[in-house]
Write an enzyme that holds these catalytic residues in place. Structure first.
Site, PDB file in Angstrom:
ATOM      1  N   LYS A 173      18.938  -3.552   6.217  1.00 38.92           N
ATOM      2  CA  LYS A 173      18.157  -4.114   5.365  1.00 38.92           C
ATOM      3  C   LYS A 173      16.906  -3.675   5.061  1.00 38.92           C
ATOM      4  CE  LYS A 173      19.967  -8.922   6.314  1.00 38.92           C
ATOM      5  NZ  LYS A 173      19.644 -10.193   7.117  1.00 38.92           N
ATOM      6  N   ASP A 207      10.139  -9.021  -2.988  1.00 41.41           N
ATOM      7  CA  ASP A 207      11.468  -8.312  -2.630  1.00 41.41           C
ATOM      8  C   ASP A 207      12.700  -8.883  -3.060  1.00 41.41           C
ATOM      9  OD1 ASP A 207      13.026  -6.262  -0.775  1.00 41.41           O
ATOM     10  OD2 ASP A 207      13.220  -8.049   0.373  1.00 41.41           O
ATOM     11  N   LEU A 208      13.712  -8.329  -3.123  1.00 43.26           N
ATOM     12  CA  LEU A 208      14.927  -9.001  -3.687  1.00 43.26           C
ATOM     13  C   LEU A 208      15.778  -9.462  -2.554  1.00 43.26           C
ATOM     14  CD1 LEU A 208      16.648  -9.568  -6.240  1.00 43.26           C
ATOM     15  CD2 LEU A 208      17.512  -7.080  -6.234  1.00 43.26           C
ATOM     16  N   ASP A 209      16.406  -8.504  -2.005  1.00 48.55           N
ATOM     17  CA  ASP A 209      17.725  -8.872  -1.002  1.00 48.55           C
ATOM     18  C   ASP A 209      16.697  -9.843   0.277  1.00 48.55           C
ATOM     19  OD1 ASP A 209      19.986  -9.015   0.629  1.00 48.55           O
ATOM     20  OD2 ASP A 209      19.296  -7.075   1.387  1.00 48.55           O
ATOM     21  N   LYS A 256      10.176   1.875   1.880  1.00 48.70           N
ATOM     22  CA  LYS A 256       9.418   0.917   2.834  1.00 48.70           C
ATOM     23  C   LYS A 256       9.644   1.412   3.947  1.00 48.70           C
ATOM     24  CE  LYS A 256      10.298  -2.999  -0.245  1.00 48.70           C
ATOM     25  NZ  LYS A 256      11.393  -4.058  -0.496  1.00 48.70           N
ATOM     26  N   SER A 266      11.871  -3.841  -5.005  1.00 48.74           N
ATOM     27  CA  SER A 266      12.997  -3.869  -4.207  1.00 48.74           C
ATOM     28  C   SER A 266      13.256  -2.126  -4.133  1.00 48.74           C
ATOM     29  CB  SER A 266      14.082  -4.500  -5.121  1.00 48.74           C
ATOM     30  OG  SER A 266      15.172  -4.105  -4.559  1.00 48.74           O
ATOM     31  N   ALA A 267      13.982  -1.966  -3.032  1.00 51.02           N
ATOM     32  CA  ALA A 267      14.469  -0.439  -2.802  1.00 51.02           C
ATOM     33  C   ALA A 267      15.870  -0.296  -3.684  1.00 51.02           C
ATOM     34  CB  ALA A 267      14.589  -0.236  -1.272  1.00 51.02           C
ATOM     35  N   GLU A 287       8.321 -10.985   1.436  1.00 50.39           N
ATOM     36  CA  GLU A 287       9.234  -9.844   2.256  1.00 50.39           C
ATOM     37  C   GLU A 287      10.014 -10.422   3.302  1.00 50.39           C
ATOM     38  OE1 GLU A 287      10.734  -7.291   2.706  1.00 50.39           O
ATOM     39  OE2 GLU A 287      10.057  -5.859   1.121  1.00 50.39           O
ATOM     40  N   ASP A 288      11.268 -10.026   3.495  1.00 46.83           N
ATOM     41  CA  ASP A 288      12.012 -10.485   4.529  1.00 46.83           C
ATOM     42  C   ASP A 288      12.162  -9.384   5.750  1.00 46.83           C
ATOM     43  OD1 ASP A 288      13.688  -8.891   3.212  1.00 46.83           O
ATOM     44  OD2 ASP A 288      15.567  -9.810   4.309  1.00 46.83           O
ATOM     45  N   THR A 343      21.948 -10.648  -0.962  1.00 43.55           N
ATOM     46  CA  THR A 343      22.719  -9.710  -1.204  1.00 43.55           C
ATOM     47  C   THR A 343      23.265  -8.934   0.058  1.00 43.55           C
ATOM     48  OG1 THR A 343      20.930  -8.377  -1.721  1.00 43.55           O
ATOM     49  CG2 THR A 343      22.328  -9.190  -3.461  1.00 43.55           C
TER      50      THR A 343
HETATM   51  P1  B16 Z   1      21.265  -0.459  -3.603  1.00 43.20           P
HETATM   52  P2  B16 Z   1      15.546  -4.818  -0.993  1.00 43.20           P
HETATM   53  C1  B16 Z   1      17.679  -3.200  -0.263  1.00 43.20           C
HETATM   54  O1  B16 Z   1      17.001  -4.120  -1.220  1.00 43.20           O
HETATM   55  C2  B16 Z   1      18.515  -3.827   0.549  1.00 43.20           C
HETATM   56  O2  B16 Z   1      17.846  -4.614   1.524  1.00 43.20           O
HETATM   57  C3  B16 Z   1      19.259  -2.703   1.261  1.00 43.20           C
HETATM   58  O3  B16 Z   1      19.994  -3.229   2.204  1.00 43.20           O
HETATM   59  C4  B16 Z   1      19.830  -1.725   0.406  1.00 43.20           C
HETATM   60  O4  B16 Z   1      20.376  -0.703   1.138  1.00 43.20           O
HETATM   61  C5  B16 Z   1      18.655  -1.297  -0.564  1.00 43.20           C
HETATM   62  O5  B16 Z   1      18.232  -2.402  -1.044  1.00 43.20           O
HETATM   63  C6  B16 Z   1      19.632  -0.192  -1.575  1.00 43.20           C
HETATM   64  O6  B16 Z   1      20.300  -0.913  -2.352  1.00 43.20           O
HETATM   65  O7  B16 Z   1      22.438   0.258  -2.733  1.00 43.20           O
HETATM   66  O8  B16 Z   1      21.806  -1.470  -4.361  1.00 43.20           O
HETATM   67  O9  B16 Z   1      20.298   0.724  -4.386  1.00 43.20           O
HETATM   68  O10 B16 Z   1      15.390  -5.840   0.248  1.00 43.20           O
HETATM   69  O11 B16 Z   1      14.700  -3.547  -1.087  1.00 43.20           O
HETATM   70  O12 B16 Z   1      15.430  -5.946  -2.341  1.00 43.20           O
HETATM   71 MG    MG Z   2      14.716  -7.497   1.679  1.00 47.20          MG
END
Ligand code: B16
Ligand code: MG
Length: 221
Positions: free
Chosen positions: A45, A9-11, A145, A114-115, A169-170, A17
């Site tokens: 998140k 996962d990223l964030d 997810k 990542s989302a 994953e967090d 972030t």
């Molecule tokens: P964006 P992850 C997610 O990242 C974030 O945790 C979530 O807070 C955010 O809304 C989502 O990405 C979408 O991000 O607006 O940059 O498309 O944890 O899946 O890496």
């Molecule tokens: Mg995350």
């Protein structure tokens, strides 16, 4: 070696972030007269941008048309990007670069799951892109997810079976996504926050795949 593919996962796993998401959502919420706290931010998140806006609007009991929602998402993202574009490699969470580099050297395949639609830009800013064999971002999946789509696609791109994939994953939804896809999940955080994870690590500082594989093997026996 039981696992051949590592999915990250990223964030919250590679970089924090969430603090930039918070600043951008808070500014938008303030414009709309909605109170928005750090605790509220926890609910966003791992959740998509559109769903995050729904949650913010729900908190304020505010309704918007689909067109207005689209415009608000764009506004939030522009503000978020103004911070992301200035990110530096120093913002990578402790031990992450070393862990990825060593895992690659040992022959593991590595993917991002990542989302975020900004995932590629973030990896570029952090100078991490070259360490990934595959990148799955918010543009490539339709199901958020805890649906396993993001990790299932990552595993496929790495040529691995689900049983060979280890997910880092967090978020609770991310751990559930890994399990729904038949994969093993390492939680990054605390056991209290991630009770369903197969193993929990506070972070990557000092972590090695040998140690993680050993611990997971001991649990599965
Ligand atoms: P964006 P992850 C997610 O990242 C974030 O945790 C979530 O807070 C955010 O809304 C989502 O990405 C979408 O991000 O607006 O940059 O498309 O944890 O899946 O890496
Ligand atoms: Mg995350």
């Amino acid at each position: 070696m039981r696992f051949t593919a590592l999915l990250f996962d990223l964030d919250g796993v590679l970089v924090d972030t969430a603090k930039y998401h918070y600043i951008a959502w808070k500014a938008l919420a303030e414009e709309l007269g909605i109170p928005f706290t750090l605790k509220d931010n926890e609910r966003l998140k791992g959740v998509s941008r559109q769903r995050s806006l729904d949650i913010v609007l729900e908190i304020g009991g505010v309704d918007k048309t689909p067109e207005e929602r689209e415009a608000l998402c764009t506004e939030k993202n522009e503000r978020y990007l103004s911070y992301i574009r200035k990110m530096e490699p120093e913002e990578i969470l402790p031990g992450v670069r070393e862990f990825l580099t060593e895992a690659r050297r040992q022959g593991y395949k590595i993917a991002l799951g990542s989302a975020s639609k900004n995932a590629r830009l973030i990896l570029d800013r952090l100078e991490l892109t070259d360490l990934f064999d595959a990148i799955v971002d918010g543009y490539m999946v339709t199901q958020a997810k805890p649906d396993p789509e993001v990790f299932a696609l990552g595993g496929r791109l790495l040529g691995a079976q689900p049983s060979q994939c280890l997910v880092f994953e967090d978020s609770v939804a991310g751990i559930q996504a890994a399990h729904a896809g038949g994969m093993t999940a390492v939680g990054i955080g605390t056991r209290e926050d991630l009770p369903e994870a197969d193993l929990v690590l506070p972070g990557f500082a000092g972590a090695t795949m040998e140690d993680i594989e050993k611990k997971l093997l001991a649990i599965s026996r």
